[in-house]
Design an enzyme around this catalytic site. Structure first.
Site, PDB file in Angstrom:
ATOM      1  N   LEU A  63       0.853  -1.196   0.000  1.00 17.98           N
ATOM      2  CA  LEU A  63       0.000   0.000   0.000  1.00 17.98           C
ATOM      3  C   LEU A  63       0.885   1.242   0.000  1.00 17.98           C
ATOM      4  O   LEU A  63       2.098   1.144   0.175  1.00 17.98           O
ATOM      5  CB  LEU A  63      -0.913  -0.066   1.230  1.00 17.98           C
ATOM      6  CG  LEU A  63      -1.891  -1.261   1.204  1.00 17.98           C
ATOM      7  CD1 LEU A  63      -2.534  -1.480   2.556  1.00 17.98           C
ATOM      8  CD2 LEU A  63      -2.943  -1.077   0.122  1.00 17.98           C
ATOM      9  N   PRO A  64       0.307   2.424  -0.187  1.00 17.91           N
ATOM     10  CA  PRO A  64       1.165   3.622  -0.299  1.00 17.91           C
ATOM     11  C   PRO A  64       2.019   3.874   0.946  1.00 17.91           C
ATOM     12  O   PRO A  64       3.221   4.126   0.829  1.00 17.91           O
ATOM     13  CB  PRO A  64       0.160   4.754  -0.529  1.00 17.91           C
ATOM     14  CG  PRO A  64      -1.043   4.090  -1.122  1.00 17.91           C
ATOM     15  CD  PRO A  64      -1.092   2.724  -0.506  1.00 17.91           C
ATOM     16  N   LYS A 166      15.218   0.745   3.344  1.00 14.60           N
ATOM     17  CA  LYS A 166      14.528   1.238   2.139  1.00 14.60           C
ATOM     18  C   LYS A 166      14.504   2.777   2.104  1.00 14.60           C
ATOM     19  O   LYS A 166      14.726   3.395   1.059  1.00 14.60           O
ATOM     20  CB  LYS A 166      13.094   0.685   2.115  1.00 14.60           C
ATOM     21  CG  LYS A 166      12.217   1.212   0.998  1.00 14.60           C
ATOM     22  CD  LYS A 166      12.688   0.783  -0.370  1.00 14.60           C
ATOM     23  CE  LYS A 166      11.844   1.419  -1.466  1.00 14.60           C
ATOM     24  NZ  LYS A 166      12.352   1.129  -2.807  1.00 14.60           N
ATOM     25  N   LYS A 235       7.538  10.920   0.241  1.00 12.24           N
ATOM     26  CA  LYS A 235       7.229  10.229   1.508  1.00 12.24           C
ATOM     27  C   LYS A 235       8.442   9.436   1.986  1.00 12.24           C
ATOM     28  O   LYS A 235       8.813   9.477   3.164  1.00 12.24           O
ATOM     29  CB  LYS A 235       6.018   9.320   1.259  1.00 12.24           C
ATOM     30  CG  LYS A 235       5.643   8.339   2.326  1.00 12.24           C
ATOM     31  CD  LYS A 235       6.164   6.924   2.081  1.00 12.24           C
ATOM     32  CE  LYS A 235       5.711   6.286   0.792  1.00 12.24           C
ATOM     33  NZ  LYS A 235       6.239   4.960   0.541  1.00 12.24           N
TER      34      LYS A 235
HETATM   35  P1  NDP Z   1       0.222   2.705  -6.316  1.00 10.36           P
HETATM   36  O1  NDP Z   1      -0.226   4.066  -5.954  1.00 10.36           O
HETATM   37  O2  NDP Z   1       0.386   2.326  -7.738  1.00 10.36           O
HETATM   38  O3  NDP Z   1      -0.750   1.615  -5.659  1.00 10.36           O
HETATM   39  C1  NDP Z   1      -1.226   1.745  -4.355  1.00 10.36           C
HETATM   40  C2  NDP Z   1      -2.238   0.661  -4.045  1.00 10.36           C
HETATM   41  O4  NDP Z   1      -2.760   0.907  -2.730  1.00 10.36           O
HETATM   42  C3  NDP Z   1      -3.445   0.633  -4.968  1.00 10.36           C
HETATM   43  O5  NDP Z   1      -3.826  -0.713  -5.129  1.00 10.36           O
HETATM   44  C4  NDP Z   1      -4.502   1.412  -4.192  1.00 10.36           C
HETATM   45  O6  NDP Z   1      -5.824   1.031  -4.485  1.00 10.36           O
HETATM   46  C5  NDP Z   1      -4.182   1.015  -2.776  1.00 10.36           C
HETATM   47  N1  NDP Z   1      -4.620   2.058  -1.843  1.00 10.36           N
HETATM   48  C6  NDP Z   1      -4.340   3.370  -1.900  1.00 10.36           C
HETATM   49  N2  NDP Z   1      -4.882   4.041  -0.862  1.00 10.36           N
HETATM   50  C7  NDP Z   1      -5.536   3.108  -0.144  1.00 10.36           C
HETATM   51  C8  NDP Z   1      -6.309   3.163   1.034  1.00 10.36           C
HETATM   52  N3  NDP Z   1      -6.538   4.317   1.685  1.00 10.36           N
HETATM   53  N4  NDP Z   1      -6.832   2.009   1.503  1.00 10.36           N
HETATM   54  C9  NDP Z   1      -6.622   0.863   0.839  1.00 10.36           C
HETATM   55  N5  NDP Z   1      -5.901   0.746  -0.271  1.00 10.36           N
HETATM   56  C10 NDP Z   1      -5.371   1.851  -0.764  1.00 10.36           C
HETATM   57  O7  NDP Z   1       1.587   2.491  -5.505  1.00 10.36           O
HETATM   58  P2  NDP Z   1       2.827   1.561  -5.871  1.00 10.36           P
HETATM   59  O8  NDP Z   1       2.356   0.177  -6.177  1.00 10.36           O
HETATM   60  O9  NDP Z   1       3.729   2.267  -6.798  1.00 10.36           O
HETATM   61  O10 NDP Z   1       3.571   1.563  -4.448  1.00 10.36           O
HETATM   62  C11 NDP Z   1       3.170   0.742  -3.369  1.00 10.36           C
HETATM   63  C12 NDP Z   1       4.281   0.821  -2.319  1.00 10.36           C
HETATM   64  O11 NDP Z   1       5.507   0.340  -2.889  1.00 10.36           O
HETATM   65  C13 NDP Z   1       4.565   2.269  -1.843  1.00 10.36           C
HETATM   66  O12 NDP Z   1       4.894   2.261  -0.495  1.00 10.36           O
HETATM   67  C14 NDP Z   1       5.760   2.667  -2.715  1.00 10.36           C
HETATM   68  O13 NDP Z   1       6.528   3.678  -2.068  1.00 10.36           O
HETATM   69  C15 NDP Z   1       6.500   1.352  -2.835  1.00 10.36           C
HETATM   70  N6  NDP Z   1       7.364   1.177  -4.012  1.00 10.36           N
HETATM   71  C16 NDP Z   1       7.001   1.615  -5.255  1.00 10.36           C
HETATM   72  C17 NDP Z   1       7.841   1.412  -6.341  1.00 10.36           C
HETATM   73  C18 NDP Z   1       7.496   1.844  -7.734  1.00 10.36           C
HETATM   74  O14 NDP Z   1       8.402   1.854  -8.595  1.00 10.36           O
HETATM   75  N7  NDP Z   1       6.243   2.191  -8.038  1.00 10.36           N
HETATM   76  C19 NDP Z   1       9.159   0.757  -6.179  1.00 10.36           C
HETATM   77  C20 NDP Z   1       9.416   0.286  -4.843  1.00 10.36           C
HETATM   78  C21 NDP Z   1       8.558   0.525  -3.801  1.00 10.36           C
HETATM   79  P3  NDP Z   1      -6.648   1.699  -5.700  1.00 10.36           P
HETATM   80  O15 NDP Z   1      -6.479   0.754  -6.840  1.00 10.36           O
HETATM   81  O16 NDP Z   1      -8.024   1.806  -5.212  1.00 10.36           O
HETATM   82  O17 NDP Z   1      -6.035   3.057  -5.967  1.00 10.36           O
END
Ligand code: NDP
Length: 290
Positions: A63-64, A166, A235
């Site tokens: 999750l975020p 991280k 963040k």
């Molecule tokens: P995204 O924003 O693409 O996805 C976030 C996910 O969390 C979505 O499935 C979203 O659902 C869900 N979500 C958001 N808000 C809520 C909430 N309030 N309650 C429940 N579910 C929620 O993020 P990423 O996949 O890019 O990143 C996820 C994590 O991984 C983060 O911590 C990021 O920092 C980390 N990360 C990201 C990388 C990247 O290259 N993108 C690389 C390494 C780490 P919905 O579909 O409804 O929006």
């Protein structure tokens, strides 16, 4: 194994797919339900309501921030069975993870923080680096699952240690990207094309992931694909500054990087890609990296 997966975003979507392809039964849940149904249709996972994720032996969250993780943990807590393993791949906060681990241990559930690095390409290919904090025995139980999503899986310490590593990693990424943008813009203004400057830097000691991968493949061609939101990097850098401060290490540079990325996220919006931060530097310089 029966595995639950919460959060099918840019990272969670391909990681959950890789677990399924490694032979596990995967129950997927996402805030926007349609995404979970699409995942089930595409890969043969099972889209379920949140409570049903508690049927799994191991539950992943991606999750975020730790805020959303704490919220889903609270919602699932009454349904969780003793002996379940919770693996959090969110880039989260060490402090909050320790509190979450405490809550879960009250139900006999072990918690590991297991954030990842390698971007969406690494998630797709199953080649992520995974840095894990938590109990060593829980880590050994999780290892086969983590090896389905990552190539380098390292146990780095107790709960929170994975998130700390991280946050430091991503602060270094952010610092390198910003510094490279400033330096390259100066060189462009001096008449050195950025491509030529990068050819030299990448054969020299100033090279980084930013100079080797991000700037050549995303900035020079002005493609700026959206793979990792700027708001999420801002963040991570906030957490990085807190980690070094909490450890009592004087950290002017980490704090400066935090300020710069807060500013960039305000200026460009949290939904911009992280590499677009260079556009702020370009704006100040009145020149583009080209
Ligand atoms: P995204 O924003 O693409 O996805 C976030 C996910 O969390 C979505 O499935 C979203 O659902 C869900 N979500 C958001 N808000 C809520 C909430 N309030 N309650 C429940 N579910 C929620 O993020 P990423 O996949 O890019 O990143 C996820 C994590 O991984 C983060 O911590 C990021 O920092 C980390 N990360 C990201 C990388 C990247 O290259 N993108 C690389 C390494 C780490 P919905 O579909 O409804 O929006």
């Amino acid at each position: 194994m029966r595995v639950g997966w919460i959060g099918l975003g840019a990272m969670g979507w391909p990681m959950a797919k890789n677990l399924k392809e490694a032979g596990h039964e995967v129950l997927v849940h996402n805030r926007t339900e349609a995404k979970a149904r699409a995942h089930a249709e595409a890969y043969g996972t099972r889209a379920v309501p949140l409570e049903a994720v508690a049927e799994a032996e191991a539950i992943f969250s991606c999750l975020p921030t730790s805020e959303e993780v704490a919220a889903v943990v609270e919602a699932l807590l009454p349904h969780l069975r003793e002996g379940t393993l919770w693996i959090d791949c969110t880039s989260g906060e060490p402090e909050k993870s320790r509190a979450i681990a405490e809550r879960l241990s009250g139900r006999g559930v072990a918690f590991l923080d297991a954030p990842v690095s390698g971007g969406t390409a690494g998630a797709e290919a199953g080649t992520l680096a995974v840095m894990v904090g938590g109990d060593p025995a829980a880590f050994e139980r999780a290892r086969p699952l983590l090896e389905a999503v990552g190539r380098r899986v390292v146990h780095v310490g107790p709960v929170g240690a994975g998130h700390a590593v991280k946050a430091v990693n991503n602060t270094l990424l952010a610092a390198n990207l910003w510094a490279a943008a400033e330096g390259l813009l100066a060189l462009v203004k001096e008449g050195v094309p950025a491509g030529l400057a990068l050819e030299v830097l990448n054969a020299s000691s100033g090279r980084s992931f930013a100079t080797e991968e991000l700037i050549p493949n995303r900035v020079l061609d002005r493609s700026f694909p959206l793979t990792f939101k700027l708001g999420l990097l801002a963040k991570d850098v906030r957490i990085g500054a807190r980690v070094v401060e909490g450890a009592g290490v004087p950290s002017p540079l980490f704090h400066l990087v935090r300020e710069l990325y807060q500013l960039a996220a305000r200026e460009l919006g949290e939904e911009a890609d992280h590499v677009e931060a260079v556009k702020v530097v370009e704006g100040w310089a009145g020149e583009a990296i080209r």
